[in-house]
Every structure is written in C-alpha cells, then in structure tokens.
Design a protein around this motif. Sequence first.
Motif, PDB file in Angstrom:
ATOM      1  N   ALA A  52      -0.402 122.694  26.981  1.00 55.66           N
ATOM      2  CA  ALA A  52       0.555 121.592  26.990  1.00 55.66           C
ATOM      3  C   ALA A  52      -0.094 120.412  27.704  1.00 55.66           C
ATOM      4  CB  ALA A  52       1.853 121.997  27.694  1.00 55.66           C
ATOM      5  N   VAL A  53       0.432 119.222  27.415  1.00 53.28           N
ATOM      6  CA  VAL A  53      -0.074 118.010  28.056  1.00 53.28           C
ATOM      7  C   VAL A  53       1.058 117.378  28.853  1.00 53.28           C
ATOM      8  CG1 VAL A  53      -1.078 115.710  27.715  1.00 53.28           C
ATOM      9  CG2 VAL A  53      -1.729 117.604  26.193  1.00 53.28           C
ATOM     10  N   ALA A  54       0.933 117.383  30.169  1.00 53.45           N
ATOM     11  CA  ALA A  54       1.866 116.661  31.028  1.00 53.45           C
ATOM     12  C   ALA A  54       1.447 115.201  31.027  1.00 53.45           C
ATOM     13  CB  ALA A  54       1.835 117.236  32.448  1.00 53.45           C
ATOM     14  N   CYS A  55       2.416 114.316  31.006  1.00 52.55           N
ATOM     15  CA  CYS A  55       2.050 112.903  30.851  1.00 52.55           C
ATOM     16  C   CYS A  55       3.123 111.987  31.408  1.00 52.55           C
ATOM     17  CB  CYS A  55       1.799 112.583  29.374  1.00 52.55           C
ATOM     18  SG  CYS A  55       3.135 113.084  28.288  1.00 52.55           S
ATOM     19  N   GLU A  56       2.714 110.749  31.655  1.00 54.31           N
ATOM     20  CA  GLU A  56       3.607 109.738  32.219  1.00 54.31           C
ATOM     21  C   GLU A  56       4.691 109.357  31.207  1.00 54.31           C
ATOM     22  OE1 GLU A  56       3.154 105.341  34.348  1.00 54.31           O
ATOM     23  OE2 GLU A  56       1.407 106.346  33.501  1.00 54.31           O
ATOM     24  N   ASP A  57       4.307 109.150  29.948  1.00 51.85           N
ATOM     25  CA  ASP A  57       5.237 108.755  28.885  1.00 51.85           C
ATOM     26  C   ASP A  57       4.916 109.591  27.654  1.00 51.85           C
ATOM     27  OD1 ASP A  57       6.438 107.501  26.658  1.00 51.85           O
ATOM     28  OD2 ASP A  57       6.485 105.571  27.663  1.00 51.85           O
ATOM     29  N   ARG A  59       6.063 109.570  24.630  1.00 58.05           N
ATOM     30  CA  ARG A  59       5.893 108.824  23.373  1.00 58.05           C
ATOM     31  C   ARG A  59       4.508 108.199  23.295  1.00 58.05           C
ATOM     32  NH1 ARG A  59      11.004 105.131  24.339  1.00 58.05           N
ATOM     33  NH2 ARG A  59       9.962 105.243  26.345  1.00 58.05           N
ATOM     34  N   HIS A  60       4.066 107.614  24.404  1.00 59.63           N
ATOM     35  CA  HIS A  60       2.747 106.972  24.436  1.00 59.63           C
ATOM     36  C   HIS A  60       1.642 108.017  24.248  1.00 59.63           C
ATOM     37  CE1 HIS A  60      -0.267 103.984  25.682  1.00 59.63           C
ATOM     38  NE2 HIS A  60      -0.830 104.973  26.349  1.00 59.63           N
ATOM     39  N   THR A  61       1.770 109.129  24.938  1.00 65.43           N
ATOM     40  CA  THR A  61       0.731 110.158  24.851  1.00 65.43           C
ATOM     41  C   THR A  61       0.714 110.818  23.479  1.00 65.43           C
ATOM     42  OG1 THR A  61       0.825 110.542  27.237  1.00 65.43           O
ATOM     43  CG2 THR A  61      -0.118 112.303  25.887  1.00 65.43           C
ATOM     44  N   GLN A  62       1.886 111.037  22.892  1.00 66.80           N
ATOM     45  CA  GLN A  62       1.919 111.599  21.539  1.00 66.80           C
ATOM     46  C   GLN A  62       1.227 110.668  20.551  1.00 66.80           C
ATOM     47  OE1 GLN A  62       2.596 114.426  20.396  1.00 66.80           O
ATOM     48  NE2 GLN A  62       4.187 115.459  21.576  1.00 66.80           N
ATOM     49  N   GLY A  69      -6.130 112.766  16.257  1.00 65.80           N
ATOM     50  CA  GLY A  69      -6.034 113.889  15.333  1.00 65.80           C
ATOM     51  C   GLY A  69      -5.648 115.192  15.991  1.00 65.80           C
ATOM     52  N   ILE A  70      -5.021 115.105  17.169  1.00 72.77           N
ATOM     53  CA  ILE A  70      -4.551 116.302  17.879  1.00 72.77           C
ATOM     54  C   ILE A  70      -3.043 116.383  17.676  1.00 72.77           C
ATOM     55  CG2 ILE A  70      -4.422 117.473  20.124  1.00 72.77           C
ATOM     56  CD1 ILE A  70      -6.853 115.795  20.983  1.00 72.77           C
ATOM     57  N   ASP A  71      -2.623 117.200  16.743  1.00 75.90           N
ATOM     58  CA  ASP A  71      -1.209 117.256  16.353  1.00 75.90           C
ATOM     59  C   ASP A  71      -0.511 118.490  16.914  1.00 75.90           C
ATOM     60  OD1 ASP A  71      -1.334 114.906  14.730  1.00 75.90           O
ATOM     61  OD2 ASP A  71      -2.367 116.073  13.186  1.00 75.90           O
ATOM     62  N   GLY A  72       0.824 118.363  17.047  1.00 75.82           N
ATOM     63  CA  GLY A  72       1.654 119.496  17.430  1.00 75.82           C
ATOM     64  C   GLY A  72       1.503 119.955  18.865  1.00 75.82           C
ATOM     65  N   LYS A  73       0.963 119.105  19.716  1.00 79.15           N
ATOM     66  CA  LYS A  73       0.744 119.505  21.117  1.00 79.15           C
ATOM     67  C   LYS A  73       2.031 119.317  21.927  1.00 79.15           C
ATOM     68  CE  LYS A  73      -2.768 120.522  22.308  1.00 79.15           C
ATOM     69  NZ  LYS A  73      -3.423 121.859  22.428  1.00 79.15           N
ATOM     70  N   LYS A  74       2.425 120.327  22.681  1.00 81.52           N
ATOM     71  CA  LYS A  74       3.584 120.256  23.564  1.00 81.52           C
ATOM     72  C   LYS A  74       3.318 119.260  24.685  1.00 81.52           C
ATOM     73  CE  LYS A  74       7.191 121.625  26.123  1.00 81.52           C
ATOM     74  NZ  LYS A  74       8.588 121.352  25.764  1.00 81.52           N
ATOM     75  N   THR A  75       4.286 118.342  24.930  1.00 76.87           N
ATOM     76  CA  THR A  75       4.138 117.383  26.021  1.00 76.87           C
ATOM     77  C   THR A  75       5.262 117.567  27.038  1.00 76.87           C
ATOM     78  OG1 THR A  75       5.324 115.689  24.728  1.00 76.87           O
ATOM     79  CG2 THR A  75       2.906 115.640  24.666  1.00 76.87           C
TER      80      THR A  75
END
Length: 299
Positions: A52-57, A59-62, A69-75
């Motif tokens: 998973a990718v923890a992130c500030e925003d 929507r921005h990180t997705q 080209g990195i799709d379907g990653k849990k944020t």
Amino acid sequence: MSASFASALNAARDAAGAQHYPQGTLYVVATPIGNLADTSLRALHVLQLADAVACEDTRHTQALLRAWGIDGKKTIAVHEHNEAQAAQAVVERLAAGERIAYASDAGTPAVSDPGARLVAAVRAAGHRVIPVPGASSVTAALSAAGAVAEGGAFVFAGFLPAKAGEREAAVAALSAEPRTVVLLEAPHRVEALAEALAPLAGRQVTVARELTKQFEQVETLACGSLSAWLKEDAQRTRGEFVLVLHPQAEAKPADEGQRVLAMLLAELPLKTAVKLAAEITGAPRNELYDAALRLKNGS
C-alpha cells in the motif's frame, strides 16, 4: 502512461529488483517536485512492490501512480490533520508484515511536508524505516544559488510564521545568522516575506520559483530589491517558492580595522589604539596608523 514510462518500469525492475526489500518496513519515497522524469528507478520499483502507499493526498498520488503505469495500488491518507491516528493504522499493517511506501505530494517527505510523526511512530513501534531519496526543492535551489560556502553549512528555516509580527521577529533573528538560510514560501505570502526581508538590504537572496516545471525561474538579487522585483511582473508571484538567503559578506580586515580603530581612538592614545586595532582585526598597522592620523585631523 507514455511509452517512456513503460520502459522505465522495466528498467526499474532490472536496476533495483535484485536488491533486498524487507517486509514490515516503511519506505519513505521522494516523488518529483514538478517534473515526472525526476522519479528515480528505485522509487518506481518500491512503489510497484509496496502493499500500500500512504500519502498526503490520495487523489494526487493516484494520479502520479497512473502516470507511471502503476495501477490498482491501495492508498492510505496520512496528512497533517490525521497523521497521529493514521500512523497507527500503518503500524498495524507493518506488524502484519506488509511493505508500506509513504509519499508526500511532492519532493522528499517528512521535511516540510507531513510524515515526521508517521516515521516517529513507526520507529517507536520497532519497525524499520528505509529512505528512498530523490527530488528535493531545498537541495535543488541550493545547487543553483551558488550560496553554500566551503564546508557546506546551511540552515533550513522552512516556512516562517504567517503572522506579520512573528515573521518580522524571525527575520530579525535570521539577520544575525552568518550561514546560508533556506526558506520556503507559498505564492499568497511571498510578497509579505519580501517586505519582511527588506531590512536585510544588500544581502543577496536567490529566488527559485516553480522548480523543475515549465515556468521555472531562478534569480539572485538584493533583499532590498525583492519586493520591487516581484511587483514588476504578476507572473513572479505565482507558484511555489524556495528562497536562499546568501551568507553575510565578511567584513574586509581593513574596513573592520578602521571601525575598531575609531572606537578605540575615542578612549585611548593614538599609538595604543592603532596597536590594539591591528591585533584585534589583523589589519595592517601602517594603514591603521595613517587612518588614525586622518581621524585625528578631522579629515
């Protein structure tokens, strides 16, 4: 995703895939500050590998992940308003053996952006934290300013206080700082910061605006001229800013010697004042003696 990033993902796997990426680890991943091409191959590989990718925003990180080209990653949203609570959710995932990447909106996380509390919580829980270095507006601006003297000393002051009085007090404190100082500022406050820096007058400042983006601009000028420079073109107040306050110019021995000499002459005989001024400042004694005679004669 462009064809260039398709090949980049393959290159990332080739370049970084053979390295060890322990489970139960938080990977602090630097992302571009404007130019997608500044993404490192190792960052791409870690983002693909992470559970998973923890992130500030989110929507921005997705949007960034899709561009690479990195799709379907849990944020997981981890920002300044929920960082303490969200950190516990990340810790639980790490305890389950997951690899979690953390990315702020731009640049290196946990410096001026959120992330520091997350990293502290992860370390306190006994989990490993691995940095994946990359783009940083601070080092980018320093590299283009030519303001760091031999030895590499500089001070990162980040964003100064928003309130006028507190900001002016902070600038007054920085005026006594002899080293290079790096400041960050938002577009809606940069003119107020320029006014606060005006008393530093002739001290040089490098303004780095929109680093790595299409309208990137890097200019060096005197602090006393900064307000006028911003007002000359409305475009100059747009974008994100890094300001590099150059070191204070060292006084020349002769100038410093004459300043000290003038103070000593008010209290001491001429020869004694010259002798002490030369010892204190290292200025040539004969030059100080001539200066003392001129001062005594009123010229």
